[in-house]
Design an enzyme around this catalytic site. Sequence first.
Site, PDB file in Angstrom:
ATOM      1  N   HIS A  61      67.791  -7.356 -21.833  1.00 45.34           N
ATOM      2  CA  HIS A  61      68.357  -6.473 -20.805  1.00 45.34           C
ATOM      3  C   HIS A  61      69.142  -5.341 -21.469  1.00 45.34           C
ATOM      4  O   HIS A  61      68.935  -4.161 -21.158  1.00 45.34           O
ATOM      5  CB  HIS A  61      69.260  -7.304 -19.884  1.00 45.34           C
ATOM      6  N   GLU A  62      70.045  -5.706 -22.379  1.00 39.50           N
ATOM      7  CA  GLU A  62      70.870  -4.686 -23.035  1.00 39.50           C
ATOM      8  C   GLU A  62      70.050  -3.842 -23.995  1.00 39.50           C
ATOM      9  O   GLU A  62      70.299  -2.641 -24.144  1.00 39.50           O
ATOM     10  CB  GLU A  62      72.032  -5.356 -23.769  1.00 39.50           C
ATOM     11  N   HIS A  65      68.528  -1.024 -22.013  1.00 45.93           N
ATOM     12  CA  HIS A  65      69.448   0.105 -21.840  1.00 45.93           C
ATOM     13  C   HIS A  65      69.486   0.968 -23.106  1.00 45.93           C
ATOM     14  O   HIS A  65      69.381   2.195 -23.046  1.00 45.93           O
ATOM     15  CB  HIS A  65      70.864  -0.414 -21.560  1.00 45.93           C
TER      16      HIS A  65
END
Length: 258
Positions: A61-62, A65
Amino acid sequence: MRVDSRRVSPWFLLLLVITVAGALLTVIGTPEAVAEGSSVLLTTGIVLLVLGGWAVSLCLHEFGHAAVAYRGGDHSVRAKGYLTLDIRRYTDVGLSFVLPILILLIGGIPLPGGAVWIEHGAIRSRGMRSLVSLAGPATNLVLGGLLTAAVALVDEMPIGLAIGLSCLAFIQVIAFVLNIIPIPGLDGFGVIEPFLPIGARRTAARVRPWAPLVLFLLIIGVPGVSTVFFQAGGAVFAAVGGEAELAFAGYSELLFWR
């Protein structure tokens, strides 16, 4: 400390090993569970598979980003180690990793975990800044879809592995639904924030630290709110091909202590 941004972190690989080990235990424990109705090996495997898989997804997820931010012009994310999938790089390990794991094990809710610090001024456009925020939840949704596809497409998958993967898939979908809510502090607000007036963004900055906490308390403390939230998650889960019965069986094993 110098970060080798060209290599995948061994900590991420360790999380993958734990997840795979959990998957293997679900396969080994399936015959006993089918014969006797329960299996310590199956329960242990599902706990390791789901918690390990959730930790892996926090990293991905990170990374989502950071990868989009890098493409958008913020090259500082490489020096910060965000592109190595190292769980330790995503702010405080306790808040970013340990707390989300505990909340998932205790309450079954995938609380947003880590965060990457993006230099938004380096991102070349408002549209790209919006995509940076969208990348994280989109990663969870894609993972949920891939896991449900694996359960659907693999012939004669052991039932223990099927319920473990389905539970993990449902958690990914719930994480997407939670993160995409447009309130300050969550990625859903980050998607629309670049297009808001300056006054609205200043107001959002004041409530950002506690708004997600209030939402979380509403979900766990108010039956009507939690019902709507999980119904929305269930609808998205069904849309990506998930089987609710398998996912709920996995939840029962994950929350074995109840």
